[in-house]
Design a protein around this motif. Structure first.
Motif, PDB file in Angstrom:
ATOM      1  N   PHE A 662      59.457  46.506  45.926  1.00 52.95           N
ATOM      2  CA  PHE A 662      59.447  47.548  44.856  1.00 52.95           C
ATOM      3  C   PHE A 662      58.342  48.617  45.013  1.00 52.95           C
ATOM      4  CE2 PHE A 662      58.756  48.183  39.978  1.00 52.95           C
ATOM      5  CZ  PHE A 662      59.554  49.310  39.797  1.00 52.95           C
ATOM      6  N   ALA A 663      57.292  48.020  45.585  1.00 53.97           N
ATOM      7  CA  ALA A 663      56.281  48.975  45.485  1.00 53.97           C
ATOM      8  C   ALA A 663      56.529  50.005  46.697  1.00 53.97           C
ATOM      9  CB  ALA A 663      54.811  48.306  45.839  1.00 53.97           C
ATOM     10  N   ALA A 664      57.561  49.903  47.615  1.00 52.97           N
ATOM     11  CA  ALA A 664      57.733  50.784  48.785  1.00 52.97           C
ATOM     12  C   ALA A 664      58.306  52.251  48.214  1.00 52.97           C
ATOM     13  CB  ALA A 664      58.717  50.148  49.726  1.00 52.97           C
ATOM     14  N   ILE A 665      58.978  52.170  46.889  1.00 55.76           N
ATOM     15  CA  ILE A 665      59.599  53.069  46.517  1.00 55.76           C
ATOM     16  C   ILE A 665      58.724  54.499  46.220  1.00 55.76           C
ATOM     17  CG2 ILE A 665      61.507  51.729  45.853  1.00 55.76           C
ATOM     18  CD1 ILE A 665      60.860  52.559  43.025  1.00 55.76           C
ATOM     19  N   GLU A 666      59.245  55.648  46.045  1.00 53.96           N
ATOM     20  CA  GLU A 666      58.436  56.874  45.675  1.00 53.96           C
ATOM     21  C   GLU A 666      57.775  56.631  44.331  1.00 53.96           C
ATOM     22  OE1 GLU A 666      57.640  60.222  43.704  1.00 53.96           O
ATOM     23  OE2 GLU A 666      59.291  59.298  43.241  1.00 53.96           O
ATOM     24  N   PRO A 667      56.269  56.955  44.360  1.00 57.20           N
ATOM     25  CA  PRO A 667      55.463  56.799  43.352  1.00 57.20           C
ATOM     26  C   PRO A 667      56.190  57.030  41.837  1.00 57.20           C
ATOM     27  CG  PRO A 667      54.295  57.724  45.035  1.00 57.20           C
ATOM     28  CD  PRO A 667      55.914  57.798  45.495  1.00 57.20           C
ATOM     29  N   HIS A 668      56.612  58.183  41.882  1.00 61.35           N
ATOM     30  CA  HIS A 668      56.985  58.640  40.410  1.00 61.35           C
ATOM     31  C   HIS A 668      58.247  57.871  39.747  1.00 61.35           C
ATOM     32  CE1 HIS A 668      54.666  62.178  41.539  1.00 61.35           C
ATOM     33  NE2 HIS A 668      54.400  62.288  40.220  1.00 61.35           N
ATOM     34  N   ARG A 669      59.270  57.469  40.685  1.00 60.33           N
ATOM     35  CA  ARG A 669      60.220  56.744  40.257  1.00 60.33           C
ATOM     36  C   ARG A 669      59.754  55.209  39.870  1.00 60.33           C
ATOM     37  NH1 ARG A 669      65.802  56.886  40.992  1.00 60.33           N
ATOM     38  NH2 ARG A 669      65.609  58.859  42.176  1.00 60.33           N
ATOM     39  N   PHE A 670      58.838  54.862  40.976  1.00 59.11           N
ATOM     40  CA  PHE A 670      58.203  53.489  40.693  1.00 59.11           C
ATOM     41  C   PHE A 670      57.498  53.482  39.382  1.00 59.11           C
ATOM     42  CE2 PHE A 670      54.400  50.759  40.381  1.00 59.11           C
ATOM     43  CZ  PHE A 670      54.935  49.653  40.966  1.00 59.11           C
ATOM     44  N   VAL A 671      56.666  54.156  39.044  1.00 59.65           N
ATOM     45  CA  VAL A 671      56.064  54.388  37.741  1.00 59.65           C
ATOM     46  C   VAL A 671      57.152  54.262  36.452  1.00 59.65           C
ATOM     47  CG1 VAL A 671      54.643  55.530  36.105  1.00 59.65           C
ATOM     48  CG2 VAL A 671      54.024  55.350  38.484  1.00 59.65           C
ATOM     49  N   LYS A 672      58.234  54.975  36.560  1.00 65.39           N
ATOM     50  CA  LYS A 672      59.254  55.049  35.673  1.00 65.39           C
ATOM     51  C   LYS A 672      59.755  53.697  35.361  1.00 65.39           C
ATOM     52  CE  LYS A 672      63.511  57.398  34.400  1.00 65.39           C
ATOM     53  NZ  LYS A 672      64.716  58.238  34.880  1.00 65.39           N
ATOM     54  N   ILE A 673      60.160  52.929  36.586  1.00 63.14           N
ATOM     55  CA  ILE A 673      60.966  51.739  36.393  1.00 63.14           C
ATOM     56  C   ILE A 673      59.808  50.775  36.122  1.00 63.14           C
ATOM     57  CG2 ILE A 673      62.321  50.109  37.824  1.00 63.14           C
ATOM     58  CD1 ILE A 673      63.402  52.396  39.643  1.00 63.14           C
ATOM     59  N   PHE A 674      58.661  50.784  36.473  1.00 65.91           N
ATOM     60  CA  PHE A 674      57.625  49.752  36.308  1.00 65.91           C
ATOM     61  C   PHE A 674      57.374  49.357  34.702  1.00 65.91           C
ATOM     62  CE2 PHE A 674      53.158  48.331  36.283  1.00 65.91           C
ATOM     63  CZ  PHE A 674      53.349  47.031  37.035  1.00 65.91           C
ATOM     64  N   SER A 677      60.259  48.102  33.002  1.00 66.67           N
ATOM     65  CA  SER A 677      60.847  46.911  33.275  1.00 66.67           C
ATOM     66  C   SER A 677      59.749  46.012  33.063  1.00 66.67           C
ATOM     67  CB  SER A 677      61.052  46.927  34.527  1.00 66.67           C
ATOM     68  OG  SER A 677      62.448  47.740  34.811  1.00 66.67           O
ATOM     69  N   LEU A 678      58.430  46.218  33.161  1.00 68.15           N
ATOM     70  CA  LEU A 678      57.255  45.190  33.208  1.00 68.15           C
ATOM     71  C   LEU A 678      57.302  44.048  31.851  1.00 68.15           C
ATOM     72  CD1 LEU A 678      54.603  44.229  34.462  1.00 68.15           C
ATOM     73  CD2 LEU A 678      53.676  45.852  33.237  1.00 68.15           C
ATOM     74  N   GLN A 684      56.595  35.232  37.560  1.00 73.08           N
ATOM     75  CA  GLN A 684      56.735  34.928  39.045  1.00 73.08           C
ATOM     76  C   GLN A 684      57.309  36.535  39.422  1.00 73.08           C
ATOM     77  OE1 GLN A 684      57.515  31.833  40.457  1.00 73.08           O
ATOM     78  NE2 GLN A 684      57.666  32.841  42.409  1.00 73.08           N
ATOM     79  N   GLY A 685      58.141  37.372  38.840  1.00 73.90           N
ATOM     80  CA  GLY A 685      58.540  38.734  39.197  1.00 73.90           C
ATOM     81  C   GLY A 685      57.311  39.555  39.315  1.00 73.90           C
ATOM     82  N   LYS A 686      56.491  39.715  38.185  1.00 75.45           N
ATOM     83  CA  LYS A 686      55.250  40.140  38.083  1.00 75.45           C
ATOM     84  C   LYS A 686      54.304  40.035  39.243  1.00 75.45           C
ATOM     85  CE  LYS A 686      55.434  40.424  32.881  1.00 75.45           C
ATOM     86  NZ  LYS A 686      54.605  39.762  31.795  1.00 75.45           N
ATOM     87  N   THR A 879      52.926  45.110  28.395  1.00 80.65           N
ATOM     88  CA  THR A 879      53.136  44.180  29.484  1.00 80.65           C
ATOM     89  C   THR A 879      53.739  42.878  29.407  1.00 80.65           C
ATOM     90  OG1 THR A 879      51.001  43.201  28.876  1.00 80.65           O
ATOM     91  CG2 THR A 879      50.882  44.992  30.360  1.00 80.65           C
ATOM     92  N   GLY A 880      54.378  42.747  28.185  1.00 84.54           N
ATOM     93  CA  GLY A 880      54.947  41.436  27.901  1.00 84.54           C
ATOM     94  C   GLY A 880      54.005  40.134  27.728  1.00 84.54           C
TER      95      GLY A 880
END
Length: 931
Positions: A662-674, A677-678, A684-686, A879-880
């Protein structure tokens, strides 16, 4: 074994035998056992004669116990150097039988050590060429010795007695067992007078050929064959051979070795005793023809492995004889059997078999090399074939034991023939012998590059042979996919050094000649070509890449995902190809709907326990970094939208491949999805996402896109999620702590430093040793202190009370979870309690000890606090994560107090005992109300 221990052991044995008693016996036996690995030392030193002489001198005058001591020593000697060798040193005065027989009668049913020694001595005396007057009495006497270690000796004694007395033999011939009869035949086989009558011979022949097979029967059959050959009984000779051949497919390895040895002995009798060359060639051909047929023309995965193994063992047993009598047959072995058998693999229910056949192939090579007339009879082309095949096997076989057996055969060949035949010089031989074989994944590349250079300097044909072996045997045909990968990377490095080698060695021509391939083989070739391109080889050298990729893509289009290594490799190979194409802007490759469906079908199946998971994660990181930054890499907007929708769904469902990349994607898209979804993910996933930050190295760029990411990660230091698996939140805490450790400068800013340090101080006292060590490394760095590799609880308490006094209550919260833990190791609990008591004892004043007690009482949750917390369970919406289980920490804190009070903690009289009691009483009432 160095010289000093040898001399020390020999002296110990000598001294112990000179004055043998209960005390010295153990020293003697221990010293003898040191020679188990190298018994030749005792033989070559010539000490056994003296040792056995000391055991026999005055034996008959000893007490019963002293006799037993000597017999134990003799048994130990026989165990070290073998029984046959140990009996050679016993006295051979036949008059001793009069003393030994009464002694044996006394031992009936008693200690078997004494029986073993007396019977061994009697056996030596029975070897006398003279007929014994007391042979019948002795025959009956030894029959009563039934201890397992004594039975083989009894058989040998009775065989000797019967073979020298025809009347005695006729009297007891109807009572004989096969083992005794085998011993009789061994003695009388080469005698002129015929002791064994045809009736007895036929009786045992029928018993051997009609009953179940065993090793004793296989030992006696060659002797029966020779007896019948002398009587020219062709029918029974044929019957014996037919029966032995029928046993070639035995399921038991030891039995196959015995059958092969039996058949080989008969063949040797035919050529050496009977001098029947035509029959010899026929019997040899009966093994060679089916062996070559099976290896060259039958599918290896379905042929009879056990029968083929027996054939190869027979050939190995007969190799030296074949060299002596038939050069043409040697050529067939070297060209039609060894090149195939040394590569043999068979796939049965996802289990790779074939090591026994490859070992048998090495056995054949070893036997050929040791033939006495080899230099005169072995042809140059045969030596070349054996040398090259066994060299490849010694360096590149998948199993260490096979590489070692091949190396043993190789050293015989190098030492006896290679220089003689003008293949290599002595300097080159030494370079080859020095190549390491123990760690294949570590040395396969260096060995290949070095050996290619060595062989190329002598004869390019040898170097080309090696490259084609690696391509054909290790990549295209090998069932072990680890070997496929290692060899692929090796050939890539070899080709990258000089790309023209692919043409000059004929590898490109070999690829062109492959034609239509099965999906499994096509995936291997595709993987090789992709890796070669990644190593810098030009497209021109890889012109078959796109054709092969289409074959694999067609095979995987509708294939169901199964946890089969070979299907998984197909998925991984086509994914590898797609990642390569996306990195090349000139080829115009895009992710279409078909390829996207293939990706997500694959990602849903690859779990961490499945093979190639790490490979797929690495490829997914490459793909995500490209498609998240360049929208034109998708065939259409519809494909792009569908791709990211499915990807986000997999993240929320904690798919391991997606989380790890997951961390390999473009930063702004990462932040949005992260951020969306967090809260929905499990621990385990976190944890996998947080660990991926370090693997990808993208954390700082992500923080630049959204600095609030630091706040979210600081919160994750407090994840105490508990499930049926226990404290699963520890995975998140450990991963978050590792990120802080690598990026301390980002977390130590004013807005976050207090929160992060407070959490780290608490974590430094918790039961998890991994989390404790990471936290301590960070805290040491904050204070500018040297981080020790290991720190005990006492040092930990003193560090926190001196350097982080502001956060001391947070530390006690974590430490009491360790010292008061219900489920933990006894060592950790004892260490924590003892360390606290030591710290408490050496505090400077009673006032400070009182303060510590007060602090440890205050952190125990009150009954009211517990009631309110249970009614208002806090869940962090960002964060859940959930807070610690308040009941668990309360029990642990009270458990800590119980343990230190039971350990004799002295509390200051000014301590508020009534308040402490009231708090505990209220908690007790709360527990009663709950019940």
């Amino acid at each position: 074994m160095s010289w000093e221990p040898i001399e020390t052991s020999l002296d110990a044995i000598e001294r112990g035998l000179t004055n043998l008693n209960e005390d010295s016996l153990s020293l003697v036996l221990k010293a003898l056992d040191r020679f188990q690995q190298d018994p030749l030392v005792l033989i070559h030193r010539g000490v056994l004669t003296g040792y056995v002489s000391l055991l026999c001198d005055g034996f008959f005058e000893l007490t019963k116990n002293d006799k037993l001591l000597r017999c134990k020593v003799f048994y130990s000697i026989a165990k070290v150097v073998s029984w046959k060798r140990s009996v050679r040193y016993l006295p051979i005065d036949v008059y001793l039988l009069k003393k030994l027989m009464p002694l044996l009668e006394e031992q009936e049913g008693e200690n078997w050590y004494v029986q073993f020694f007396i019977l061994s001595w009697i056996y030596v005396l029975c070897l006398s060429p003279f007929k014994l007057e007391i042979d019948e009495k002795l025959y009956q006497l030894v029959a009563h010795c039934r201890a397992p270690v004594a039975v083989p000796i009894v058989v040998n004694i009775r065989s000797q007695l019967l073979s020298k007395n025809e009347l005695l033999f006729r009297k007891y011939r109807d009572e004989l067992d096969i083992a005794t009869f085998n011993g009789i035949l061994k003695v009388v086989l080469h005698q002129e007078n015929v002791l064994v009558d045809s009736q007895t011979l036929h009786k045992f022949s029928e018993e051997c050929l009609n009953g179940p097979v065993d090793v004793t029967k296989l030992k006696i059959l060659p002797k029966l064959f020779l007896m019948y050959a002398r009587d020219v009984d062709v029918g029974r000779m044929q019957g014996i051979i037919t029966w032995i051949v029928s046993q070639f497919g035995s399921d038991f390895t030891d039995m196959r070795f015995a059958v092969a040895h039996c058949y080989a002995k008969i063949v040797k009798i035919v050529i050496e005793e009977l001098e029947e060359e035509e029959m010899f060639e026929l019997l040899v051909e009966n093994c060679l023809d089916p062996t070559a047929e099976m290896l060259k023309f039958e599918p290896w995965d379905v042929l009879d492995h056990d029968r083929l193994h027996t054939y190869l063992l027979v050939i190995a047993e007969l190799s030296t004889t074949i060299v002596k009598h038939s050069s043409e047959t040697v050529g067939r072995i070297c060209h039609d059997i060894i090149p195939y058998a040394c590569k043999f693999q068979q796939l049965r229910a996802n289990t790779i078999k074939g090591s026994q056949l490859r070992d048998a192939s090495n056995f054949i090579c070893w036997s050929l090399a040791r033939a006495r007339v080899g230099k005169e009879r072995l042809r140059g082309e045969d030596l070349h074939s054996v040398f090259l095949n066994v060299l490849m096997c010694s360096l590149f076989d998948r199993e260490l034991l096979i590489r070692k057996s091949a190396n043993a055969a190789l050293q015989e060949i190098l030492g006896r023939y290679v220089t003689f035949a003008g293949i290599l010089d002595n300097r080159t031989i030494l370079q080859i012998i020095e190549l390491p074989i123990n760690n294949l994944p570590k040395h396969i590349t260096s060995n290949t590059l070095q050996l290619y250079k060595i062989l190329g300097q002598n004869d390019e044909r040898y170097a080309n042979f090696m490259i084609h072996w690696l391509f054909d045997s290790c990549i295209m045909e090998n069932h072990d996919l680890s070997i496929v990968q290692w060899t692929t990377w090796t050939l890539c490095q070899w080709a990258a050094e000089k790309p023209s080698r692919l043409e000059s060695t004929g590898i490109l021509s070999r690829i062109s000649d492959l034609g239509e391939l099965s999906p499994h083989k096509a995936s291997r070739l595709l993987y090789l070509l992709v890796q070669m391109r990644l190593h810098g080889l030009p497209w021109a050298a890889l012109r078959h890449l796109h054709v092969v990729s289409q074959q694999v893509l067609d095979a995987t289009r509708d294939m169901q995902f199964r946890k089969n290594d070979y299907d998984l490799f197909e998925f991984m190979a086509i994914f590898n190809y797609g990642a390569l194409m996306l990195q090349d802007d000139q080829c115009g490759f895009t992710v279409d709907m078909q390829f996207a469906d293939l990706i997500f079908r694959m990602l849903r199946g690859f779990t961490p326990s499945i093979r190639f998971h790490e490979d797929v994660v690495g490829l997914l990181r490459v793909l995500l970094s490209i498609v998240s930054s360049i929208s034109t890499k998708f065939a259409s907007l519809e494909v792009e939208a569908k791709f990211w929708y499915h990807f986000e769904q997999l993240i929320r469902s904690n798919n391991s491949c997606c989380c790890c990349s997951f961390a390999a994607i473009e930063p702004h898209r990462f932040v949005k999805i992260f951020r969306s979804s967090l809260p929905l993910m499990d621990c385990q996933g976190k944890s996998q996402i947080l660990d991926a930050f370090q693997a990808v190295g993208s954390f700082r760029s992500l923080v630049q896109a959204d600095k609030y990411l630091l706040t979210l990660l600081a919160k994750l230091l407090d994840d105490y999620t508990i499930t049926e698996q226990g404290d699963i939140g520890r995975l998140v805490r450990a991963s978050a702590a590792r990120i802080v450790l690598k990026n301390q400068d980002l977390f130590m800013k004013e807005t976050l430093s207090s929160q992060v340090v407070s959490s780290l101080v608490r974590l430094s006292g918790e039961p998890s040793e991994e989390i404790r060590n990471i936290s301590l490394h960070i805290l040491h760095g904050i204070e500018g202190m040297f981080a020790e590799d290991k720190i005990d609880f006492l040092q930990l308490i003193r560090l926190q009370s001196s350097k982080f006094k502001v956060y001391l209550n947070e530390f006690w919260k974590g430490f009491l979870m360790s010292a008061g833990a219900i489920h933990s190791s006894e060592i950790q609990i004892r260490s924590a309690i003892d360390s606290f008591l030591c710290y408490y004892k050496f505090l400077p004043s009673d006032y400070e000890r009182l303060q510590v007690c007060n602090d440890l009482v205050r952190i125990i949750p009150s009954a009211r606090w517990i009631t309110e917390s249970k009614s208002q369970q806090k869940l962090d919406l960002e964060t859940g994560i959930v807070d610690q289980d308040i009941l668990k920490i309360t029990v642990s804190y009270i458990n800590f107090w119980r343990r230190i009070l039971e350990s004799g903690l002295r509390i200051d009289p000014n301590f508020n005992f009534q308040g402490f009691y009231a708090k505990l009483y209220n908690l007790h009432l709360l527990n009663g109300a709950k019940n």
